[in-house]
Design an enzyme around this catalytic site. Structure first.
Site, PDB file in Angstrom:
ATOM      1  N   LYS A  36       2.172   2.282  -5.094  1.00 39.91           N
ATOM      2  CA  LYS A  36       2.876   1.831  -6.306  1.00 39.91           C
ATOM      3  C   LYS A  36       2.023   2.031  -7.558  1.00 39.91           C
ATOM      4  O   LYS A  36       2.538   2.306  -8.625  1.00 39.91           O
ATOM      5  CB  LYS A  36       3.250   0.336  -6.188  1.00 39.91           C
ATOM      6  CG  LYS A  36       4.189   0.033  -5.044  1.00 39.91           C
ATOM      7  CD  LYS A  36       4.479  -1.444  -4.948  1.00 39.91           C
ATOM      8  CE  LYS A  36       3.299  -2.299  -4.502  1.00 39.91           C
ATOM      9  NZ  LYS A  36       2.802  -2.041  -3.150  1.00 39.91           N
TER      10      LYS A  36
ATOM     11  N   LEU B 228       3.635  12.458   1.053  1.00 40.77           N
ATOM     12  CA  LEU B 228       4.339  13.443   1.877  1.00 40.77           C
ATOM     13  C   LEU B 228       3.344  14.451   2.451  1.00 40.77           C
ATOM     14  O   LEU B 228       3.432  14.862   3.602  1.00 40.77           O
ATOM     15  CB  LEU B 228       5.388  14.170   1.022  1.00 40.77           C
ATOM     16  CG  LEU B 228       6.297  15.109   1.789  1.00 40.77           C
ATOM     17  CD1 LEU B 228       7.308  14.321   2.607  1.00 40.77           C
ATOM     18  CD2 LEU B 228       7.005  16.080   0.866  1.00 40.77           C
TER      19      LEU B 228
ATOM     20  N   THR C 177       2.876  13.961  -4.156  1.00 44.30           N
ATOM     21  CA  THR C 177       2.306  14.969  -3.254  1.00 44.30           C
ATOM     22  C   THR C 177       0.785  15.040  -3.340  1.00 44.30           C
ATOM     23  O   THR C 177       0.184  16.074  -3.086  1.00 44.30           O
ATOM     24  CB  THR C 177       2.911  16.355  -3.589  1.00 44.30           C
ATOM     25  OG1 THR C 177       2.716  16.585  -4.999  1.00 44.30           O
ATOM     26  CG2 THR C 177       4.385  16.413  -3.275  1.00 44.30           C
TER      27      THR C 177
ATOM     28  N   ASP D 126       0.812  -1.230   0.000  1.00 46.55           N
ATOM     29  CA  ASP D 126       0.000   0.000   0.000  1.00 46.55           C
ATOM     30  C   ASP D 126       0.843   1.277   0.000  1.00 46.55           C
ATOM     31  O   ASP D 126       0.431   2.290   0.543  1.00 46.55           O
ATOM     32  CB  ASP D 126      -0.958   0.035   1.220  1.00 46.55           C
ATOM     33  CG  ASP D 126      -1.780  -1.226   1.317  1.00 46.55           C
ATOM     34  OD1 ASP D 126      -2.252  -1.689   0.278  1.00 46.55           O
ATOM     35  OD2 ASP D 126      -1.947  -1.750   2.434  1.00 46.55           O
ATOM     36  N   GLU D 127       1.998   1.213  -0.615  1.00 45.48           N
ATOM     37  CA  GLU D 127       2.882   2.387  -0.625  1.00 45.48           C
ATOM     38  C   GLU D 127       2.486   3.409  -1.684  1.00 45.48           C
ATOM     39  O   GLU D 127       3.052   4.507  -1.743  1.00 45.48           O
ATOM     40  CB  GLU D 127       4.345   1.966  -0.879  1.00 45.48           C
ATOM     41  CG  GLU D 127       4.955   1.055   0.187  1.00 45.48           C
ATOM     42  CD  GLU D 127       4.765  -0.422  -0.166  1.00 45.48           C
ATOM     43  OE1 GLU D 127       3.981  -0.710  -1.095  1.00 45.48           O
ATOM     44  OE2 GLU D 127       5.379  -1.271   0.496  1.00 45.48           O
TER      45      GLU D 127
ATOM     46  N   GLY E 125     -11.007  -2.956   2.093  1.00 49.95           N
ATOM     47  CA  GLY E 125     -11.660  -1.860   2.813  1.00 49.95           C
ATOM     48  C   GLY E 125     -11.303  -1.810   4.294  1.00 49.95           C
ATOM     49  O   GLY E 125     -11.795  -0.965   5.043  1.00 49.95           O
TER      50      GLY E 125
ATOM     51  N   GLN F 268       2.341  -5.973  -3.286  1.00 49.00           N
ATOM     52  CA  GLN F 268       2.588  -6.015  -1.849  1.00 49.00           C
ATOM     53  C   GLN F 268       3.886  -5.234  -1.542  1.00 49.00           C
ATOM     54  O   GLN F 268       4.186  -4.303  -2.248  1.00 49.00           O
ATOM     55  CB  GLN F 268       2.664  -7.449  -1.309  1.00 49.00           C
ATOM     56  CG  GLN F 268       1.330  -8.181  -1.308  1.00 49.00           C
ATOM     57  CD  GLN F 268       0.949  -8.747  -2.662  1.00 49.00           C
ATOM     58  OE1 GLN F 268       1.749  -9.428  -3.297  1.00 49.00           O
ATOM     59  NE2 GLN F 268      -0.249  -8.489  -3.104  1.00 49.00           N
TER      60      GLN F 268
ATOM     61  N   ARG G  45       2.531 -29.236  -5.661  1.00 44.89           N
ATOM     62  CA  ARG G  45       2.359 -29.957  -6.950  1.00 44.89           C
ATOM     63  C   ARG G  45       0.933 -30.422  -7.208  1.00 44.89           C
ATOM     64  O   ARG G  45       0.687 -31.416  -7.857  1.00 44.89           O
ATOM     65  CB  ARG G  45       3.344 -31.137  -7.036  1.00 44.89           C
ATOM     66  CG  ARG G  45       4.796 -30.704  -6.951  1.00 44.89           C
ATOM     67  CD  ARG G  45       5.710 -31.889  -6.961  1.00 44.89           C
ATOM     68  NE  ARG G  45       5.500 -32.725  -5.807  1.00 44.89           N
ATOM     69  CZ  ARG G  45       6.225 -32.670  -4.692  1.00 44.89           C
ATOM     70  NH1 ARG G  45       7.205 -31.797  -4.593  1.00 44.89           N
ATOM     71  NH2 ARG G  45       5.978 -33.459  -3.677  1.00 44.89           N
TER      72      ARG G  45
ATOM     73  N   ALA H 115      -3.584  -7.802  -4.335  1.00 43.52           N
ATOM     74  CA  ALA H 115      -3.091  -6.445  -4.574  1.00 43.52           C
ATOM     75  C   ALA H 115      -4.253  -5.531  -4.965  1.00 43.52           C
ATOM     76  O   ALA H 115      -5.270  -5.995  -5.473  1.00 43.52           O
ATOM     77  CB  ALA H 115      -2.061  -6.469  -5.692  1.00 43.52           C
ATOM     78  N   GLY H 116      -4.064  -4.250  -4.732  1.00 42.52           N
ATOM     79  CA  GLY H 116      -5.070  -3.276  -5.163  1.00 42.52           C
ATOM     80  C   GLY H 116      -4.325  -2.026  -5.578  1.00 42.52           C
ATOM     81  O   GLY H 116      -3.960  -1.222  -4.732  1.00 42.52           O
ATOM     82  N   HIS H 117      -4.037  -1.900  -6.857  1.00 37.22           N
ATOM     83  CA  HIS H 117      -3.243  -0.760  -7.315  1.00 37.22           C
ATOM     84  C   HIS H 117      -4.176   0.334  -7.842  1.00 37.22           C
ATOM     85  O   HIS H 117      -4.884   0.146  -8.815  1.00 37.22           O
ATOM     86  CB  HIS H 117      -2.226  -1.221  -8.369  1.00 37.22           C
ATOM     87  CG  HIS H 117      -1.159  -2.106  -7.772  1.00 37.22           C
ATOM     88  ND1 HIS H 117      -0.171  -2.697  -8.499  1.00 37.22           N
ATOM     89  CD2 HIS H 117      -0.938  -2.470  -6.488  1.00 37.22           C
ATOM     90  CE1 HIS H 117       0.619  -3.394  -7.680  1.00 37.22           C
ATOM     91  NE2 HIS H 117       0.162  -3.277  -6.455  1.00 37.22           N
ATOM     92  N   THR H 118      -4.149   1.449  -7.122  1.00 40.08           N
ATOM     93  CA  THR H 118      -5.119   2.520  -7.382  1.00 40.08           C
ATOM     94  C   THR H 118      -4.534   3.586  -8.304  1.00 40.08           C
ATOM     95  O   THR H 118      -3.411   4.041  -8.100  1.00 40.08           O
ATOM     96  CB  THR H 118      -5.525   3.191  -6.045  1.00 40.08           C
ATOM     97  OG1 THR H 118      -5.946   2.169  -5.160  1.00 40.08           O
ATOM     98  CG2 THR H 118      -6.632   4.213  -6.228  1.00 40.08           C
TER      99      THR H 118
HETATM  100  P1  IMP Z   1      -2.657 -12.665   1.556  1.00 36.66           P
HETATM  101  O1  IMP Z   1      -1.646 -12.138   0.593  1.00 36.66           O
HETATM  102  O2  IMP Z   1      -4.068 -12.376   1.184  1.00 36.66           O
HETATM  103  O3  IMP Z   1      -2.424 -14.117   1.870  1.00 36.66           O
HETATM  104  O4  IMP Z   1      -2.425 -11.902   2.952  1.00 36.66           O
HETATM  105  C1  IMP Z   1      -1.243 -12.042   3.705  1.00 36.66           C
HETATM  106  C2  IMP Z   1      -0.855 -10.720   4.364  1.00 36.66           C
HETATM  107  O5  IMP Z   1      -0.422  -9.818   3.365  1.00 36.66           O
HETATM  108  C3  IMP Z   1      -2.000 -10.042   5.106  1.00 36.66           C
HETATM  109  O6  IMP Z   1      -1.462  -9.344   6.226  1.00 36.66           O
HETATM  110  C4  IMP Z   1      -2.511  -9.031   4.095  1.00 36.66           C
HETATM  111  O7  IMP Z   1      -3.145  -7.928   4.692  1.00 36.66           O
HETATM  112  C5  IMP Z   1      -1.214  -8.619   3.419  1.00 36.66           C
HETATM  113  N1  IMP Z   1      -1.384  -8.174   2.048  1.00 36.66           N
HETATM  114  C6  IMP Z   1      -1.613  -8.937   0.958  1.00 36.66           C
HETATM  115  N2  IMP Z   1      -1.700  -8.174  -0.142  1.00 36.66           N
HETATM  116  C7  IMP Z   1      -1.507  -6.912   0.249  1.00 36.66           C
HETATM  117  C8  IMP Z   1      -1.437  -5.664  -0.448  1.00 36.66           C
HETATM  118  O8  IMP Z   1      -1.546  -5.574  -1.677  1.00 36.66           O
HETATM  119  N3  IMP Z   1      -1.228  -4.554   0.325  1.00 36.66           N
HETATM  120  C9  IMP Z   1      -1.041  -4.628   1.660  1.00 36.66           C
HETATM  121  N4  IMP Z   1      -1.077  -5.762   2.344  1.00 36.66           N
HETATM  122  C10 IMP Z   1      -1.304  -6.899   1.650  1.00 36.66           C
END
Ligand code: IMP
Length: 433
Positions: A17, A330, A412, A14-15, A300, A220, A141, A40-43
């Site tokens: 990216k 920042l 920013t 969640d940086e 969420g 991640q 496997r 992942a959730g890339h916004t």
């Molecule tokens: P999983 O990847 O769903 O198995 O979750 C494992 C850990 O990684 C949990 O703490 C999630 O909250 C975290 N996590 C997985 N994907 C993300 C992401 O894209 N951003 C932030 N945390 C993530």
């Protein structure tokens, strides 16, 4: 010209990216996702519209960019289809520009059932997207790869075998009812397969052959890497630079001339459980959460918030060999009188200046802070470095000195245009970007 840039999360995900990859992609031919899946959730916020991509490489939003889902990813076809539909509804056609590795594994409904079951007994707060179980099946496997979709008989057998196994596990170990039908699962994925089968290919061979300007989009963050992160509170793939080679199917030598860029927030957040030494639980944490809009883009969930942890950022910088850092959000720190940064941990009465691998040591770590003066003025949308307040410049300088990595860009604000370059992209010419 052959050029490679890798964008990696330097913290716990969640940086920001998504925005950075979207921004840079304009100058690339190909953008590759190579690990993780729809966790992942890339916004991206462009033209006043917000879009969150979970599976597709973010760069694919640019009409000239080819997007690759490489072999290290685990692919939930239902999510993929939804994303393709969303883009279509916005007039973005990716049918000729999407490549999906035939070696990538599928995330299937029974992986999500298992994710939920494992979480119900001593879980770690996963995204419940079936990611861990899909990787378990892969390494064990028992996985189903995209290449298996072309062989209906083999696919049916694999699904039946897996469903029988998961049904036993559910009913006999977890005493839970299990009612997924192998036939329905098969029909569901076969329908989507018919739609995307022309996009499925040997992606690593194409990456090797086509070259050009390629951006590798990590998902991640480094501290969630299955080997190097805060294990077991991690995701199930190598989300540090260690994942590049196995995630793409390309030799480490292929990446020897790549620029590796880390993205870090100006503070720290994490979702899910696990050690987080600089976490702020009271009012200050709440203030960061509200000002930064820190709620998960996939689930969420409210994110845990705290000050910038330079020990973990230095660990990520050394591990990934970052050539540059991009600091995001920042502006969220604009109103703070004082800003703390963690420059050491106190563990068992000792000052420690490295990131320990032992979970119990990590859990007992207490942050040692240095306090810097806040800048108390708006940096939102600043695009000229000379307009940055002196204290903000000092904050950036402190990060550079501690990590030994130059900060090349600041973000920013959430919009595409809210950023500024501080330096040229290392190893590449800024004019090429
Ligand atoms: P999983 O990847 O769903 O198995 O979750 C494992 C850990 O990684 C949990 O703490 C999630 O909250 C975290 N996590 C997985 N994907 C993300 C992401 O894209 N951003 C932030 N945390 C993530």
């Amino acid at each position: 010209m052959d050029r490679k840039v890798v964008i990696l999360g330097a913290q716990w995900g969640d940086e920001g990216k998504g925005k950075i990859v979207d921004l840079l992609s304009e100058n690339f031919d190909t953008v590759v996702r190579y690990q993780g899946g729809s966790n992942a959730g890339h916004t991206v916020i462009a033209g006043g519209e917000k879009l969150i991509l979970h599976l597709l490489p973010t760069g694919i939003l640019h009409p000239h960019v080819k997007g690759v889902i490489a072999q290290g990813m685990v692919v939930d076809l239902e999510v993929l289809e939804k994303e393709i539909n969303t883009l279509n509804s916005r007039g973005i056609d990716i049918s000729e520009r999407l490549l999906i590795s035939d070696r990538a594994h599928l995330v299937l409904p029974y992986h999500k059932v298992l994710d939920r079951l494992f979480e119900s007994k001593g879980g770690i707060g996963t995204t419940l997207r079936g990611i861990g179980p899909a990787y378990m099946f892969k390494v064990g496997r028992k996985g189903i790869r995209l290449s298996d979709l072309a062989d209906e008989k083999r696919l049916t057998e694999l699904i039946e075998e897996n469903v029988a196994f998961v049904k036993d596990l559910c009913e006999k170990v977890f005493c839970q009812k299990f009612d997924l039908s192998p036939q329905r699962i098969g029909e569901g994925i076969t329908r989507i397969y018919e739609r995307i089968k022309d996009n499925i290919t040997d992606a690593s061979r194409i990456l090797l052959k086509d070259r050009g300007k390629t951006l590798f989009e990590g998902a991640q963050g480094t501290m969630l890497d299955v080997d190097m992160g805060t294990y077991p509170f991690v995701t199930s793939s190598n989300s540090s630079s260690l994942g590049l080679s196995n995630g793409t199917g390309l030799s480490p030598k292929f990446f020897s001339d790549a620029s590796i860029i880390g993205v870090a927030k100006a503070y720290t957040t994490r979702v899910g459980s696990g050690p987080f030494p600089t976490e702020l639980e009271g009012e200050e944490g709440e203030r960061l959460r509200e000002m930064g809009g820190e709620y998960g883009s996939t689930t969420g969930r409210p994110r845990r918030c705290g000050w910038l942890d330079l020990i973990s950022l230095k660990f990520a910088s050394d591990l990934n060999h970052f050539d540059g850092l991009i600091i995001t959000k920042l502006d969220v720190l604009d109103s703070f009188d004082e800003i703390k940064v963690c420059v050491g941990y106190e563990i068992e009465g000792q000052r420690v200046e490295h990131f320990p691998s032992s979970l119990s040591l990590m859990e007992s770590a207490r942050p040692i802070y240095e306090t810097l003066k806040g800048w108390k003025s708006s940096t939102k949308g600043i695009s000229d470095p000379s307009h940055l307040p002196a204290e903000a410049k000092e904050y950036i300088r402190f990060i550079e000195e501690f990590t030994g990595v130059p900060v090349i860009m600041l973000s920013t604000g959430p919009k595409r245009e809210e950023y500024l370059w501080l330096r040229e992209m290392p190893l590449t010419k800024a004019t090429c970007l």
